[in-house]
Each structure stands twice: as structure tokens, then as C-alpha cells.
Write a protein that holds these residues in place. Sequence first.
Motif, PDB file in Angstrom:
ATOM      1  N   LEU A   1      -5.843  -8.718  12.976  1.00  0.00           N
ATOM      2  CA  LEU A   1      -5.133  -7.576  12.416  1.00  0.00           C
ATOM      3  C   LEU A   1      -6.064  -6.797  11.512  1.00  0.00           C
ATOM      4  N   ASP A   2      -6.340  -5.541  11.897  1.00  0.00           N
ATOM      5  CA  ASP A   2      -7.112  -4.624  11.067  1.00  0.00           C
ATOM      6  C   ASP A   2      -6.106  -3.641  10.479  1.00  0.00           C
ATOM      7  N   ILE A   3      -5.791  -3.809   9.234  1.00  0.00           N
ATOM      8  CA  ILE A   3      -4.825  -2.926   8.587  1.00  0.00           C
ATOM      9  C   ILE A   3      -5.475  -1.559   8.426  1.00  0.00           C
ATOM     10  N   PRO A   4      -4.774  -0.501   8.808  1.00  0.00           N
ATOM     11  CA  PRO A   4      -5.364   0.838   8.751  1.00  0.00           C
ATOM     12  C   PRO A   4      -5.650   1.305   7.319  1.00  0.00           C
ATOM     13  N   GLN A   5      -6.757   2.026   7.154  1.00  0.00           N
ATOM     14  CA  GLN A   5      -7.076   2.659   5.879  1.00  0.00           C
ATOM     15  C   GLN A   5      -5.914   3.601   5.549  1.00  0.00           C
ATOM     16  N   GLY A   6      -5.517   3.661   4.314  1.00  0.00           N
ATOM     17  CA  GLY A   6      -4.396   4.504   3.893  1.00  0.00           C
ATOM     18  C   GLY A   6      -3.169   3.683   3.528  1.00  0.00           C
ATOM     19  N   ILE A   7      -3.074   2.458   4.066  1.00  0.00           N
ATOM     20  CA  ILE A   7      -1.993   1.561   3.671  1.00  0.00           C
ATOM     21  C   ILE A   7      -2.273   1.125   2.233  1.00  0.00           C
ATOM     22  N   VAL A   8      -1.261   1.222   1.365  1.00  0.00           N
ATOM     23  CA  VAL A   8      -1.432   0.912  -0.043  1.00  0.00           C
ATOM     24  C   VAL A   8      -0.829  -0.452  -0.396  1.00  0.00           C
ATOM     25  N   THR A   9       0.308  -0.781   0.235  1.00  0.00           N
ATOM     26  CA  THR A   9       1.037  -1.992  -0.126  1.00  0.00           C
ATOM     27  C   THR A   9       1.304  -2.850   1.094  1.00  0.00           C
ATOM     28  N   ILE A  10       1.063  -4.149   0.966  1.00  0.00           N
ATOM     29  CA  ILE A  10       1.480  -5.130   1.959  1.00  0.00           C
ATOM     30  C   ILE A  10       2.601  -5.909   1.292  1.00  0.00           C
ATOM     31  N   GLY A  11       3.817  -5.739   1.787  1.00  0.00           N
ATOM     32  CA  GLY A  11       4.992  -6.295   1.128  1.00  0.00           C
ATOM     33  C   GLY A  11       5.123  -7.803   1.244  1.00  0.00           C
ATOM     34  N   THR A  12       6.061  -8.321   0.493  1.00  0.00           N
ATOM     35  CA  THR A  12       6.387  -9.747   0.509  1.00  0.00           C
ATOM     36  C   THR A  12       6.816 -10.161   1.908  1.00  0.00           C
ATOM     37  N   GLN A  13       6.236 -11.199   2.419  1.00  0.00           N
ATOM     38  CA  GLN A  13       6.547 -11.811   3.711  1.00  0.00           C
ATOM     39  C   GLN A  13       6.339 -10.894   4.910  1.00  0.00           C
ATOM     40  N   VAL A  14       5.566  -9.804   4.768  1.00  0.00           N
ATOM     41  CA  VAL A  14       5.366  -8.895   5.898  1.00  0.00           C
ATOM     42  C   VAL A  14       4.681  -9.585   7.073  1.00  0.00           C
ATOM     43  N   GLY A  15       3.813 -10.528   6.794  1.00  0.00           N
ATOM     44  CA  GLY A  15       3.136 -11.250   7.866  1.00  0.00           C
ATOM     45  C   GLY A  15       3.670 -12.651   8.046  1.00  0.00           C
ATOM     46  N   HIS A  16       4.883 -12.872   7.590  1.00  0.00           N
ATOM     47  CA  HIS A  16       5.493 -14.203   7.568  1.00  0.00           C
ATOM     48  C   HIS A  16       5.511 -14.889   8.934  1.00  0.00           C
ATOM     49  N   SER A  17       5.690 -14.129  10.004  1.00  0.00           N
ATOM     50  CA  SER A  17       5.809 -14.718  11.345  1.00  0.00           C
ATOM     51  C   SER A  17       4.526 -14.656  12.154  1.00  0.00           C
TER      52      SER A  17
END
Length: 84
Positions: A25-41
Motif C-alpha cells: 500500500l502506497d498511500i497517496p501524497q496529500g492524505i493527511v490522516t490515517i484514521g483509527t482501524q482504517v487498515g484493521h482488515s
Amino acid sequence: MKKALDFSFLESHGKSYTIDDIVELDIPQGIVTIGTQVGHSLTALKKITIPSSVTSIGGTGFQNASNLEECVFEHSETDGLTTL
């Protein structure tokens, strides 16, 4: 406006993907927040790249990523992640 990570990209280019298909997973530039449990699964995830635009990763963000081998933070000493 702050941008948060979502998984709307799983349906792209005429093909559908599932969470189980994500091994990198390459998170795109511009994303500011990765929320709680967003990648939980994301149990198949092996590598994640977090850009310098990310300033916050919520608690247990990638808790069940039991196959995670590499996490790359693209930050310098003067910018980026302030909350983990």
C-alpha cells in the motif's frame, strides 16, 4: 480541507479488488490522516509507504496487519508525522 485515507481506490480500472488482495500500500501524497482501524482488515499487507503529508495515524491503525514486514515513512526531520 484535510484528506483522510479511504479505500475507494479498490474499484479502479474496471476491476474490483478486496481487502485480501492488498499486499503493498502506497498511500497517496496529500492524505493527511490515517484514521483509527482504517487498515484493521489488511491481514495480507506486507509493505506500506506513508508520505510526508500524513501528520496523524490513529490508534490501532494497522493492528491486524500480521504479515507487515516493512513500513516506509517518507518524512524529513522538519515535516510530517506528529501523532502515532
